[in-house]
Design a protein around this motif. Structure first.
Motif, PDB file in Angstrom:
ATOM      1  N   SER A 194       0.759  -1.153   0.144  1.00 44.28           N
ATOM      2  CA  SER A 194      -0.095  -0.084  -0.031  1.00 44.28           C
ATOM      3  C   SER A 194       0.755   1.196  -0.017  1.00 44.28           C
ATOM      4  N   SER A 195       0.353   2.228  -0.480  1.00 43.59           N
ATOM      5  CA  SER A 195       0.963   3.835  -0.623  1.00 43.59           C
ATOM      6  C   SER A 195       0.086   4.594   0.223  1.00 43.59           C
ATOM      7  N   ASN A 196       0.818   5.571   1.089  1.00 46.38           N
ATOM      8  CA  ASN A 196       0.037   6.712   1.394  1.00 46.38           C
ATOM      9  C   ASN A 196       0.240   7.988   1.023  1.00 46.38           C
ATOM     10  N   ASP A 197       1.159   8.104  -0.238  1.00 43.86           N
ATOM     11  CA  ASP A 197       1.494   9.394  -0.903  1.00 43.86           C
ATOM     12  C   ASP A 197       1.286   9.020  -2.423  1.00 43.86           C
ATOM     13  N   GLU A 198      -0.061   8.314  -2.649  1.00 48.28           N
ATOM     14  CA  GLU A 198      -0.277   8.126  -4.165  1.00 48.28           C
ATOM     15  C   GLU A 198       0.782   7.499  -5.052  1.00 48.28           C
ATOM     16  N   GLY A 199       1.519   6.413  -4.349  1.00 46.93           N
ATOM     17  CA  GLY A 199       2.049   5.893  -5.237  1.00 46.93           C
ATOM     18  C   GLY A 199       3.730   6.284  -5.151  1.00 46.93           C
ATOM     19  N   ALA A 200       4.067   7.356  -4.614  1.00 46.87           N
ATOM     20  CA  ALA A 200       5.425   7.931  -4.645  1.00 46.87           C
ATOM     21  C   ALA A 200       6.480   6.817  -3.852  1.00 46.87           C
TER      22      ALA A 200
END
Length: 69
Positions: A9-15
């Protein structure tokens, strides 16, 4: 070839990506994710040792299991 099925999972839109959680240790490929109205995450994927004998599997989990929120 496929490999172990892992969900990240990502919390920064995939960065960047959080460490993934394994849902299947066998040879796996071709996955799709969906979310139900109650927030349950569903992963549908194929797994098996030979492409012509793959089976379709489905797992359900939530963000708590995944380690994100």
């Amino acid at each position: 070839e496929g490999r172990q099925m892992t969900i990240a999972s990502s919390n920064d839109e995939g960065a960047s990506w959080l460490v993934g959680s394994s849902i299947d240790d066998s040879l796996s490929r071709y996955s799709d994710l969906g979310v139900t109205p109650d927030g349950t995450i569903i992963c549908l994927y194929t797994n098996g040792m030979k492409r012509d004998r793959d089976k379709v599997s489905i797992v359900r989990f939530d963000l708590d299991w995944l380690g994100g929120s």
